[in-house]
Design a protein around this motif. Structure first.
Motif, PDB file in Angstrom:
ATOM      1  N   MET A   1      40.190  53.040  76.986  1.00  0.00           N
ATOM      2  CA  MET A   1      40.480  53.035  75.643  1.00  0.00           C
ATOM      3  C   MET A   1      41.783  53.178  75.290  1.00  0.00           C
ATOM      4  SD  MET A   1      38.821  51.864  72.037  1.00  0.00           S
ATOM      5  CE  MET A   1      37.567  50.234  72.644  1.00  0.00           C
ATOM      6  N   ILE A   2      42.368  52.270  74.647  1.00  0.00           N
ATOM      7  CA  ILE A   2      44.302  52.314  73.269  1.00  0.00           C
ATOM      8  C   ILE A   2      43.646  51.840  72.904  1.00  0.00           C
ATOM      9  CG2 ILE A   2      46.345  51.979  73.483  1.00  0.00           C
ATOM     10  CD1 ILE A   2      46.544  51.889  77.155  1.00  0.00           C
ATOM     11  N   VAL A   3      43.946  53.025  71.802  1.00  0.00           N
ATOM     12  CA  VAL A   3      44.084  53.300  70.407  1.00  0.00           C
ATOM     13  C   VAL A   3      45.590  52.782  69.742  1.00  0.00           C
ATOM     14  CG1 VAL A   3      43.689  54.078  67.880  1.00  0.00           C
ATOM     15  CG2 VAL A   3      41.767  55.182  69.909  1.00  0.00           C
ATOM     16  N   VAL A   4      45.948  52.170  68.797  1.00  0.00           N
ATOM     17  CA  VAL A   4      47.075  51.648  68.768  1.00  0.00           C
ATOM     18  C   VAL A   4      47.661  51.549  67.060  1.00  0.00           C
ATOM     19  CG1 VAL A   4      48.613  49.099  68.647  1.00  0.00           C
ATOM     20  CG2 VAL A   4      47.191  49.033  70.091  1.00  0.00           C
ATOM     21  N   ASP A   5      48.471  52.408  67.107  1.00  0.00           N
ATOM     22  CA  ASP A   5      48.674  53.051  65.392  1.00  0.00           C
ATOM     23  C   ASP A   5      49.257  51.869  64.404  1.00  0.00           C
ATOM     24  OD1 ASP A   5      49.597  54.114  63.520  1.00  0.00           O
ATOM     25  OD2 ASP A   5      49.927  56.358  64.780  1.00  0.00           O
ATOM     26  N   THR A  12      56.799  47.696  69.867  1.00  0.00           N
ATOM     27  CA  THR A  12      56.380  49.112  70.510  1.00  0.00           C
ATOM     28  C   THR A  12      54.908  48.001  70.357  1.00  0.00           C
ATOM     29  OG1 THR A  12      57.549  50.751  69.776  1.00  0.00           O
ATOM     30  CG2 THR A  12      55.471  51.079  70.884  1.00  0.00           C
ATOM     31  N   ILE A  13      54.083  47.813  69.126  1.00  0.00           N
ATOM     32  CA  ILE A  13      53.033  47.498  69.532  1.00  0.00           C
ATOM     33  C   ILE A  13      52.665  45.882  70.230  1.00  0.00           C
ATOM     34  CG2 ILE A  13      51.024  46.292  67.525  1.00  0.00           C
ATOM     35  CD1 ILE A  13      52.190  47.984  65.251  1.00  0.00           C
ATOM     36  N   SER A  14      53.813  45.311  70.072  1.00  0.00           N
ATOM     37  CA  SER A  14      53.588  43.621  71.440  1.00  0.00           C
ATOM     38  C   SER A  14      53.773  44.481  72.347  1.00  0.00           C
ATOM     39  CB  SER A  14      55.139  43.525  70.659  1.00  0.00           C
ATOM     40  OG  SER A  14      55.111  42.466  69.156  1.00  0.00           O
ATOM     41  N   TRP A  15      54.599  45.537  72.488  1.00  0.00           N
ATOM     42  CA  TRP A  15      55.038  45.540  74.082  1.00  0.00           C
ATOM     43  C   TRP A  15      53.606  46.355  74.699  1.00  0.00           C
ATOM     44  CZ3 TRP A  15      54.040  50.291  76.913  1.00  0.00           C
ATOM     45  CH2 TRP A  15      54.009  50.246  78.418  1.00  0.00           C
ATOM     46  N   ILE A  16      52.915  46.874  74.090  1.00  0.00           N
ATOM     47  CA  ILE A  16      51.292  47.312  74.195  1.00  0.00           C
ATOM     48  C   ILE A  16      50.219  46.687  74.653  1.00  0.00           C
ATOM     49  CG2 ILE A  16      48.832  48.692  73.831  1.00  0.00           C
ATOM     50  CD1 ILE A  16      51.541  51.249  72.475  1.00  0.00           C
ATOM     51  N   TYR A  17      50.628  45.190  73.857  1.00  0.00           N
ATOM     52  CA  TYR A  17      49.683  44.400  73.786  1.00  0.00           C
ATOM     53  C   TYR A  17      49.935  43.462  74.764  1.00  0.00           C
ATOM     54  CZ  TYR A  17      48.339  43.929  69.111  1.00  0.00           C
ATOM     55  OH  TYR A  17      48.094  44.382  67.540  1.00  0.00           O
ATOM     56  N   ASN A  18      51.007  43.544  75.835  1.00  0.00           N
ATOM     57  CA  ASN A  18      51.742  43.108  76.674  1.00  0.00           C
ATOM     58  C   ASN A  18      51.417  43.694  77.620  1.00  0.00           C
ATOM     59  OD1 ASN A  18      52.191  40.365  75.592  1.00  0.00           O
ATOM     60  ND2 ASN A  18      54.085  41.073  74.503  1.00  0.00           N
ATOM     61  N   LEU A  24      41.887  47.577  74.123  1.00  0.00           N
ATOM     62  CA  LEU A  24      42.608  48.396  72.599  1.00  0.00           C
ATOM     63  C   LEU A  24      42.076  48.032  71.388  1.00  0.00           C
ATOM     64  CD1 LEU A  24      46.475  45.926  73.264  1.00  0.00           C
ATOM     65  CD2 LEU A  24      45.492  48.466  74.759  1.00  0.00           C
ATOM     66  N   LEU A  25      42.758  48.579  70.736  1.00  0.00           N
ATOM     67  CA  LEU A  25      41.034  49.187  69.552  1.00  0.00           C
ATOM     68  C   LEU A  25      42.466  49.538  68.301  1.00  0.00           C
ATOM     69  CD1 LEU A  25      38.247  51.081  68.224  1.00  0.00           C
ATOM     70  CD2 LEU A  25      40.429  52.281  67.522  1.00  0.00           C
ATOM     71  N   ALA A  26      42.347  48.941  67.258  1.00  0.00           N
ATOM     72  CA  ALA A  26      43.274  49.585  66.312  1.00  0.00           C
ATOM     73  C   ALA A  26      42.658  49.597  64.892  1.00  0.00           C
ATOM     74  CB  ALA A  26      44.774  48.261  65.669  1.00  0.00           C
ATOM     75  N   GLY A  40      45.299  38.794  69.466  1.00  0.00           N
ATOM     76  CA  GLY A  40      44.283  38.181  70.361  1.00  0.00           C
ATOM     77  C   GLY A  40      44.136  38.970  71.334  1.00  0.00           C
ATOM     78  N   ALA A  41      45.451  39.835  71.504  1.00  0.00           N
ATOM     79  CA  ALA A  41      45.223  40.801  72.387  1.00  0.00           C
ATOM     80  C   ALA A  41      43.772  42.861  72.663  1.00  0.00           C
ATOM     81  CB  ALA A  41      46.223  41.582  73.195  1.00  0.00           C
ATOM     82  N   LEU A  42      43.682  42.590  71.017  1.00  0.00           N
ATOM     83  CA  LEU A  42      42.795  43.345  70.251  1.00  0.00           C
ATOM     84  C   LEU A  42      41.517  43.519  70.807  1.00  0.00           C
ATOM     85  CD1 LEU A  42      44.889  44.324  67.104  1.00  0.00           C
ATOM     86  CD2 LEU A  42      44.817  45.276  69.027  1.00  0.00           C
TER      87      LEU A  42
END
Length: 71
Positions: A1-5, A12-18, A24-26, A40-42
């Motif tokens: 799991m990746i935690v998105v800060d 950067t957040i969009s890059w992680i989503y893609n 993914l968790l935020a 929707g990627a979360l």
């Protein structure tokens, strides 16, 4: 799991989503707007009632509106 800060820049957040297949968790604290584009990627998003209103336009005032927000 990746935690998105949410403190990361929106680009950067969009890059992680893609670019990641892992779940993914935020957990948003006052930066919820940065999570919107591609949300929707979360797999998991932790919000308080005020943040929920920003994301979905639903004001949580009772159990029914809370359920509606979750859906």
């Amino acid at each position: 799991m990746i935690v998105v800060d949410p403190n990361l820049p929106e680009s950067t957040i969009s890059w992680i989503y893609n670019h990641f297949e892992q779940p993914l968790l935020a957990d948003s604290i006052n930066k919820v707007q940065r999570l919107r584009n591609g949300i929707g990627a979360l797999d998991t998003l932790v919000l308080n009632a005020d943040e929920s209103k920003i994301i979905a336009g639903i004001k949580i005032i009772d159990r029914e509106t809370a359920k509606k927000m979750c859906r």
